[in-house]
Design a protein around this motif. Structure first.
Motif: not given
Length: 358
Positions: A299-304, A312-318, A337-345
């Motif tokens: 399921v598409y389930w992201t951080h609450p 919008p920045f494609k940094m959310e984790i699912t 594990k909480q986001s894709r901020i640093f994976d994206r950077i």
């Protein structure tokens, strides 16, 4: 890392006259390949030891442990507001009980305030209750929506050799995180858990920033243990499963336990301090996201808290992001594990396979 043998377990059909104690025992006749043996799930419930009975709480329905036909439809999107409501219902009661106690017991009474030891015991029990409800919540979604990659391989059972260490770690996790929250949050026994008192009106923003700070420290630690062989040996146990379940989110060696349970939250708290009661809310959300990421629910389930802000920045984790991380093993990617901020950077993202929006 020592090699892990692949074994085949034949699961026999359940006798229709079998005792009801055979609950959670796989019922379909399948050949299921495991990286390690999990014979405990074949035992009748009454013959399982205390640790195996506790591990039984992590089991989803039979379908999650059997290869399923490929689902041609994209994963449905789970309502973020529904999950926020669930979290509020699960997190709020402990805070409300303490607040009501302070309101109802006279201030001149010896029992008006809670001693830190009483508070530790109370919130530790509340944390365990939260985790039990969380596992039930996650396995429900696994049953309803199926799991990622289920057309190739189902979820892994907890291996026989890991049952006791896993339950021991869960107990250690709940104690250390509860005590750590009271210490790092500077628990004040005279401040009730009320908005404007020990809980800031801006607590969602504070907790969101705390989780991003935690993800910063976790990302670099996590990437390092996947990059350097001498560190991988401390993390490899966590990757003994490529298709985990919620409880296996805490599967780890002793050194990893110390780093993830204590040191990384400490670093986050130095960046974004939280009060003791804010920390209680944050740790519930943290374990929620960790369990969510290891459930494999399709399921598409992201951080609450920060998912919609980062989307919008494609940094959310699912869920699929961390599920892919386990399938990739040592080669890694998707270290957050909480986001894709640093994976994206730092360009360490593994693109989704099934969870692609159309």
């Amino acid at each position: 890392m020592s090699s892990v043998d692949t074994k085949t377990i034949l699961v026999k059909p359940r006798d229709s006259t079998a005792d009801a104690d055979l609950q959670h025992q796989p019922s379909a006749p399948v050949t299921y390949k495991l990286r390690t043996t999990a014979n405990w799930v074949q035992k009748p419930y009454k013959k399982r030891n205390i640790w195996e009975r506790l591990a039984t709480l992590d089991l989803a329905s039979d379908r999650c442990y059997i290869v399923q036909p490929q689902n041609p439809n994209p994963p449905p999107k789970l309502s973020a507001w529904h999950e926020r409501a669930w979290l509020a219902i699960m997190i709020a009661p402990a805070l409300m009980i303490q607040a009501l106690w302070y309101y109802m017991v006279p201030e001149n009474s010896y029992f008006h305030t809670w001693h830190p030891i009483v508070t530790l015991i109370f919130y530790h029990i509340a944390f365990i209750v939260f985790i039990l409800n969380l596992i039930k919540h996650l396995t429900y979604y696994m049953d309803v929506y199926g799991t990622f990659d289920e057309h190739k391989r189902p979820r892994d059972y907890v291996a026989d050799k890991d049952v006791y260490p896993l339950i021991r770690t869960v107990l250690l996790y709940t104690i250390v995180r509860t005590a750590g929250g009271l210490i790092l949050g500077g628990y004040n026994r005279y401040a009730p858990p009320l908005l404007g008192h020990s809980i800031s009106w801006a607590f969602p923003i504070k907790i969101g920033l705390w989780l991003i700070a935690l993800d910063f420290f976790f990302y670099f630690y996590h990437r390092a243990v996947h990059t350097f062989p001498f560190l991988w040996k401390y993390h490899s146990k966590h990757h003994s499963t490529k298709h985990p379940t919620p409880l296996q989110s805490i599967l780890a060696g002793d050194i990893q336990e110390v780093i993830e349970i204590a040191l990384i939250p400490l670093g986050a708290s130095l960046v974004m301090p939280l009060s003791a009661h804010e920390f209680w809310i944050a740790q519930c959300i943290l374990v929620y996201v960790e369990g969510m990421g290891h459930s494999g629910a399709r399921v598409y389930w992201t951080h609450p808290i920060i998912g919609e802000v980062l989307r919008p920045f494609k940094m959310e984790i699912t869920i699929e992001d961390h599920d892919l991380h386990h399938r990739l093993g040592k080669s890694g990617r998707n270290y957050g594990k909480q986001s894709r901020i640093f994976d994206r950077i730092f360009n360490t993202i593994s693109e989704r396979i099934e969870g692609i929006e159309k």
